[in-house]
Design an enzyme around this catalytic site. Structure first.
Site, PDB file in Angstrom:
ATOM      1  N   LEU A  97       6.502   5.870  -3.382  1.00 23.87           N
ATOM      2  CA  LEU A  97       7.591   5.118  -4.016  1.00 23.87           C
ATOM      3  C   LEU A  97       8.257   5.956  -5.103  1.00 23.87           C
ATOM      4  CD1 LEU A  97       5.512   1.852  -4.414  1.00 23.87           C
ATOM      5  CD2 LEU A  97       7.124   2.398  -2.572  1.00 23.87           C
ATOM      6  N   HIS A 113      -5.824  -0.463  -1.435  1.00 22.16           N
ATOM      7  CA  HIS A 113      -6.129   0.908  -1.041  1.00 22.16           C
ATOM      8  C   HIS A 113      -7.552   0.943  -0.487  1.00 22.16           C
ATOM      9  CE1 HIS A 113      -5.797   5.251  -1.045  1.00 22.16           C
ATOM     10  NE2 HIS A 113      -7.009   5.293  -1.553  1.00 22.16           N
ATOM     11  N   THR A 145       1.535   1.316 -10.465  1.00 26.67           N
ATOM     12  CA  THR A 145       2.171   2.019 -11.581  1.00 26.67           C
ATOM     13  C   THR A 145       2.680   3.363 -11.066  1.00 26.67           C
ATOM     14  OG1 THR A 145       0.034   2.928 -12.211  1.00 26.67           O
ATOM     15  CG2 THR A 145       0.724   0.916 -13.355  1.00 26.67           C
TER      16      THR A 145
HETATM   17  C1  GAR Z   1      -5.395  -0.895   5.162  1.00 27.89           C
HETATM   18  O1  GAR Z   1      -6.696  -0.387   5.345  1.00 27.89           O
HETATM   19  C2  GAR Z   1      -4.888  -0.541   3.775  1.00 27.89           C
HETATM   20  O2  GAR Z   1      -5.884  -0.554   2.798  1.00 27.89           O
HETATM   21  C3  GAR Z   1      -4.385   0.858   4.011  1.00 27.89           C
HETATM   22  O3  GAR Z   1      -3.764   0.822   5.269  1.00 27.89           O
HETATM   23  C4  GAR Z   1      -4.393  -0.178   6.066  1.00 27.89           C
HETATM   24  C5  GAR Z   1      -3.326  -1.113   6.582  1.00 27.89           C
HETATM   25  O4  GAR Z   1      -3.849  -2.011   7.508  1.00 27.89           O
HETATM   26  N1  GAR Z   1      -3.472   1.263   2.983  1.00 27.89           N
HETATM   27  C6  GAR Z   1      -3.332   2.507   2.561  1.00 27.89           C
HETATM   28  O5  GAR Z   1      -3.953   3.439   3.037  1.00 27.89           O
HETATM   29  C7  GAR Z   1      -2.340   2.690   1.440  1.00 27.89           C
HETATM   30  N2  GAR Z   1      -2.391   4.008   0.927  1.00 27.89           N
HETATM   31  P1  GAR Z   1      -3.027  -3.307   7.922  1.00 27.89           P
HETATM   32  O6  GAR Z   1      -1.613  -2.862   8.286  1.00 27.89           O
HETATM   33  O7  GAR Z   1      -3.752  -3.831   9.124  1.00 27.89           O
HETATM   34  O8  GAR Z   1      -3.042  -4.259   6.769  1.00 27.89           O
END
Ligand code: GAR
Length: 193
Positions: A97, A113, A145
């Site tokens: 972002l 995360h 943030t």
């Molecule tokens: C989830 O595991 C989330 O924590 C991760 O992507 C996946 C999305 O799954 N996010 C990140 O890695 C952010 N940096 P979803 O589309 O099934 O919710």
């Protein structure tokens, strides 16, 4: 009403968990919280189709159609703000972002995360946890943030790392915990606002 706008890039299973929690726990009736819309930077994100079946508004803005990160984020802000959000929820939204975007939603944007932050910010968290020999892994809900994958921690869940784990099996174990803590953390965060 406190409106929520959810941003996804992929399957949107966290988004589904939030929408289902809102319904079964009657967030609208009991807390004045409603999920207004699901937006994606990928027109083919599977979660968008599911959201439409639930009668939610959806929009996609393909980041590849924009000349710069700044112009994409400006357009995304306009799309989000049309729904007057009390909270912007990043749910597997795989974009870095811009500072202007983060500042605009300061105090009203959360992320999940797939690691126990501050360990393993960034990508490939499960592989890195396995390679580091971690005995535990998990997920973190945090306020967004300026610094990537930092910001005040709102909730965490811990799972064991098993000797037989691959990044995929660990990801599934962590993801099922994400589905539990993310809706809870959102409801709690908005209760205090
Ligand atoms: C989830 O595991 C989330 O924590 C991760 O992507 C996946 C999305 O799954 N996010 C990140 O890695 C952010 N940096 P979803 O589309 O099934 O919710």
């Amino acid at each position: 009403m406190k409106n929520i706008v959810i941003l996804i890039s992929g399957s949107g299973s966290n988004m589904q968990a939030i929408v289902e929690a809102a319904r079964t726990q009657q967030w609208a009736e009991k807390q004045g919280i409603q999920v207004m819309a699901v937006l994606s930077n990928r027109p083919d994100a599977a979660g968008l189709a599911w959201a439409r079946t639930q009668g939610l508004r959806t929009e996609s803005l393909d980041h590849k159609a924009f000349a710069s990160r700044e112009t994409f984020d400006q357009a995304l802000m306009q799309a989000i703000d049309a729904f007057h959000p009390a909270l912007v929820v990043l749910a597997g939204f795989m974009r870095i972002l811009t500072p202007a975007f983060v500042t605009h939603y300061a105090g009203r944007m959360v992320n999940i995360h797939p690691s126990l932050l501050p360990a393993f910010a960034g990508l490939n968290t499960h592989q890195r946890a396995i390679e580091a020999g971690c005995k535990f892994a998990g997920a973190t809900v945090h306020e967004v943030t300026a610094e990537l994958d930092h910001g005040p921690i709102l909730a965490q869940a811990v799972v064991p790392v098993l000797p037989s784990d691959t990044p995929q099996t660990l990801a599934m174990r962590v993801l099922s915990q994400e589905h539990r803590i993310y809706p809870q953390a959102i409801a709690e965060f908005l209760r205090q606002r």
